[in-house]
Design an enzyme around this catalytic site. Structure first.
Site, PDB file in Angstrom:
ATOM      1  N   LEU A   1       0.849  -1.194   0.000  1.00 57.05           N
ATOM      2  CA  LEU A   1       0.000   0.000   0.000  1.00 57.05           C
ATOM      3  C   LEU A   1       0.886   1.246   0.000  1.00 57.05           C
ATOM      4  O   LEU A   1       1.521   1.558   1.003  1.00 57.05           O
ATOM      5  CB  LEU A   1      -0.916  -0.012   1.217  1.00 57.05           C
ATOM      6  CG  LEU A   1      -1.713  -1.308   1.436  1.00 57.05           C
ATOM      7  CD1 LEU A   1      -2.569  -1.196   2.691  1.00 57.05           C
ATOM      8  CD2 LEU A   1      -2.578  -1.624   0.217  1.00 57.05           C
TER       9      LEU A   1
ATOM     10  N   ALA B   1      -0.169   4.471  -1.624  1.00 56.31           N
ATOM     11  CA  ALA B   1      -0.945   5.515  -2.286  1.00 56.31           C
ATOM     12  C   ALA B   1      -0.998   6.813  -1.497  1.00 56.31           C
ATOM     13  O   ALA B   1      -1.375   7.853  -2.034  1.00 56.31           O
ATOM     14  CB  ALA B   1      -2.375   5.021  -2.532  1.00 56.31           C
ATOM     15  N   GLY B   2      -0.609   6.781  -0.222  1.00 57.40           N
ATOM     16  CA  GLY B   2      -0.776   7.961   0.629  1.00 57.40           C
ATOM     17  C   GLY B   2       0.286   9.026   0.416  1.00 57.40           C
ATOM     18  O   GLY B   2       1.332   8.790  -0.190  1.00 57.40           O
TER      19      GLY B   2
ATOM     20  N   GLN C   1      -5.347   3.472  -6.861  1.00 57.06           N
ATOM     21  CA  GLN C   1      -6.455   3.571  -5.922  1.00 57.06           C
ATOM     22  C   GLN C   1      -7.483   4.563  -6.447  1.00 57.06           C
ATOM     23  O   GLN C   1      -7.132   5.611  -6.989  1.00 57.06           O
ATOM     24  CB  GLN C   1      -5.957   4.004  -4.545  1.00 57.06           C
ATOM     25  CG  GLN C   1      -7.035   4.072  -3.491  1.00 57.06           C
ATOM     26  CD  GLN C   1      -6.470   4.271  -2.091  1.00 57.06           C
ATOM     27  OE1 GLN C   1      -5.292   4.067  -1.872  1.00 57.06           O
ATOM     28  NE2 GLN C   1      -7.315   4.657  -1.154  1.00 57.06           N
TER      29      GLN C   1
ATOM     30  N   THR D   1      -6.844   2.632   3.829  1.00 54.75           N
ATOM     31  CA  THR D   1      -6.072   1.423   3.536  1.00 54.75           C
ATOM     32  C   THR D   1      -6.958   0.276   3.049  1.00 54.75           C
ATOM     33  O   THR D   1      -6.524  -0.549   2.240  1.00 54.75           O
ATOM     34  CB  THR D   1      -5.316   0.985   4.794  1.00 54.75           C
ATOM     35  OG1 THR D   1      -6.226   0.908   5.903  1.00 54.75           O
ATOM     36  CG2 THR D   1      -4.208   1.983   5.135  1.00 54.75           C
TER      37      THR D   1
ATOM     38  N   HIS E   1      30.585  25.442   0.531  1.00 54.47           N
ATOM     39  CA  HIS E   1      31.734  25.814   1.358  1.00 54.47           C
ATOM     40  C   HIS E   1      31.327  26.355   2.725  1.00 54.47           C
ATOM     41  O   HIS E   1      30.329  27.037   2.880  1.00 54.47           O
ATOM     42  CB  HIS E   1      32.617  26.858   0.656  1.00 54.47           C
ATOM     43  CG  HIS E   1      31.874  27.841  -0.179  1.00 54.47           C
ATOM     44  ND1 HIS E   1      32.361  28.327  -1.367  1.00 54.47           N
ATOM     45  CD2 HIS E   1      30.660  28.416  -0.032  1.00 54.47           C
ATOM     46  CE1 HIS E   1      31.493  29.160  -1.894  1.00 54.47           C
ATOM     47  NE2 HIS E   1      30.456  29.238  -1.096  1.00 54.47           N
TER      48      HIS E   1
END
Length: 407
Positions: A6, A8-9, A74, A80, A306
Site C-alpha cells: 500500500l 498511495a498515501g 487507488q 487502507t 563551502h
C-alpha cells in the site's frame, strides 16, 4: 501467493519532504523505502501489486521494469481498506499486505504459516499506534487506534497475511467518519470470530511517519553496509570504516569520510570536506571546501559548497546553500527538539537539525534553529537566523511578518 504493498498515501506528517514525492519513495540508506519492502518479498511471492495514487508516476517510473510488479491505482475513496480493495481483481486465494512506509527485518515466515495473521511489534509508546490485545492462543481479540491508556505495548506492525474473504468484508464496509474505508475495520470483523493470529515481528521495525524516523532507519540500514570504494579518490583522502563510494563519485584531495556512509554516483566531495557517520549523499550532490555533514540525508542535486555545517538533517533535492549556512541541532537545555507536525508541536529526539523541501536557496550566513522545517521553492535571504517554520514558495529577507513574500 501474492503481495500487495500500500503506497498511495501522501504522508502529511513528513512534510515538506513529501511535497514532491510519495512517502514510500523517500530515501533511506541511498534507496527508496519501498525498494527495501520489495526486496523483502520478491522471492516469497509470484506477483507484487503496488497500490499507487499520490505522485504515482514517480513510483511507476522507478519500478516499471521489475518483472513481478503490477501497478494498481487507488480510486476516489481514501483509506487502507479501499487501497487493498482496488487490487481485488488481481488477487488469488491468499496474499500478503504490507504498508509501504515501514522498514523491517522479519523474514515473514511466522505470518505466512497462518491463514490470517497480523504482524505485531513491542514499543515503548503504544499510545501513538494501533494497540493490539491477544488471547492465550495468540488470537487477536482487540485493536484500538491510539488509545490514551493503552492496555498493551503490542502494536499493529502494518504487515498482514489474509485469505481472500477479507475482500468480501471490505466490500460491505461503510466509510469511517474520516470518509475512508479502513483495513482495521475489516480486521475487527475477523477478530469477532477469532480468525486472525498475532505474530511478533523479529528484529528491527520502524514506521516512518516523522522526519526523525527516517533518520533512525537510515542509521539502521547504514550499520549493515560493507566497504566498497569505486569512485575517483584524490590525494590525502582518509576513508575510515564501512563506506560506499559508488562509481562516478569523486572525493577530492584532503577530504575525510568516516563510515558508515554512502556517497552515490555523481556526487562530489571536497576538497577539505568532512563527511561524518550515518550520512548519505545522493546522486549529483556537492559538498565542498570545509563543509561538514553528519548523520544526514542530502538528496539529489543539492549543493553545499563551502564553510557550512549540516547535522542530523534531511535536505531535499536541488537545494543550494550559501557560504556558511549552519544547521543547529541541539537545544541549550539538552531537551528533545520540538517540531510542528500537522499543526501540533511535538517532542522529537535530542538532536535534530533542519527538515528541508526541494529547490530551497539560502544566502550567506544563514543559520537554522533545531527542528525548523523549510518548504520547497523557498529563498532564505542572507544573515538570517531562522527560528520558525518556513512555508513553501516563500522569500524571507527578514524574520518579521512584514518582511515575508510569497514567490
Amino acid at each position: 501467493m501474492d503481495a500487495v504493498i500500500l503506497c498511495a498515501g501522501k504522508g502529511t506528517r513528513l512534510l515538506p519532504l513529501t511535497e514532491n514525492r510519495p512517502k514510500p519513495m523517500l530515501p533511506v540508506g541511498g534507496k527508496p523505502i519501498l525498494e527495501y519492502i520489495i526486496n523483502k518479498v520478491e522471492n516469497l511471492v509470484d506477483n507484487i501489486y503496488l497500490v499507487v495514487k499520490y505522485k504515482k508516476d514517480m513510483i511507476i517510473d522507478y519500478f516499471r521494469d521489475h518483472p513481478k510488479i503490477t501497478f494498481v491505482e487507488q480510486g476516489a475513496i481514501d483509506g487502507t481498506g479501499y487501497a487493498l480493495l482496488s487490487a481485488r481483481n488481481y488477487l488469488g486465494d491468499e496474499f500478503l499486505v504490507i504498508n509501504g512506509d515501514i522498514i523491517f527485518e522479519d523474514d515473514l515466515s511466522g505470518i505466512l504459516s497462518y491463514e490470517n495473521a497480523m504482524g505485531l511489534v513491542e514499543v515503548e509508546n503504544p499510545e501513538n499506534f494501533g494497540v493490539v490485545l491477544l488471547d492465550r492462543e495468540g488470537n487477536v481479540v482487540e485493536i484500538e487506534e491510539k488509545p490514551k491508556n493503552p492496555k498493551s505495548n503490542l502494536i499493529n506492525g502494518g504487515v498482514y497475511k489474509f485469505q481472500s474473504d477479507v475482500l468480501d468484508i471490505l466490500e460491505d464496509l461503510e466509510p469511517s467518519e474520516r470518509g475512508e474505508v479502513e483495513l482495521t475495520d475489516a480486521i475487527k470483523e475477523l477478530i469477532k470470530e477469532r480468525r486472525i493470529k498475532g505474530v511478533k515481528l523479529k528484529g528491527y521495525w520502524n514506521d516512518i511517519g516523522r522526519p526523525w524516523d527516517l533518520l533512525d532507519s537510515n542509521r539502521h540500514i547504514l550499520k549493515g553496509i560493507k566497504r566498497e570504494i569505486k569512485g575517483d579518490i584524490g590525494k590525502n583522502v582518509v576513508i575510515e570504516g564501512n563506506v560506499i563510494v559508488e562509481e562516478g563519485a569523486v572525493i577530492k584531495h584532503n577530504s575525510v569520510i568516516e563510515g558508515p556512509a554512502v556517497i552515490k554516483s555523481g556526487a562530489v566531495v571536497g576538497p577539505l570536506a568532512y563527511i561524518r557517520p550515518y550520512t548519505v549523499l545522493m546522486e549529483n550532490t556537492f559538498v565542498g571546501n570545509s563543509s561538514e555533514i553528519k548523520n544526514s540525508i542530502v538528496m539529489r542535486g543539492t549543493k553545499i559548497p563551502h564553510l557550512s555545517y549540516v547535522g542530523d538533517s534531511i535536505i531535499g533535492e536541488n537545494c543550494n546553500f550559501g557560504c556558511n549556512t549552519i544547521t543547529a541541532n541541539l537545544r541549550f537545555d539538552d531537551k528533545p527538539v520540538k517540531v510542528n507536525i500537522k499543526g501540533k508541536v511535538v517532542e522529537s529526539v535530542r538532536k535534530l537539525g533542519v527538515i528541508m523541501g526541494d529547490n530551497v536557496k539560502t544566502g550567506v550566513q544563514v543559520s537554522f534553529m533545531p527542528g525548523v522545517k523549510v518548504g520547497s521553492n523557498s529563498w532564505i535571504g542572507p544573515n538570517l537566523l531562522v527560528d520558525r517554520d518556513v512555508e513553501p514558495n516563500t522569500f524571507i529577507y527578514k524574520i518579521d511578518e512584514k518582511r515575508v513574500k510569497r514567490l
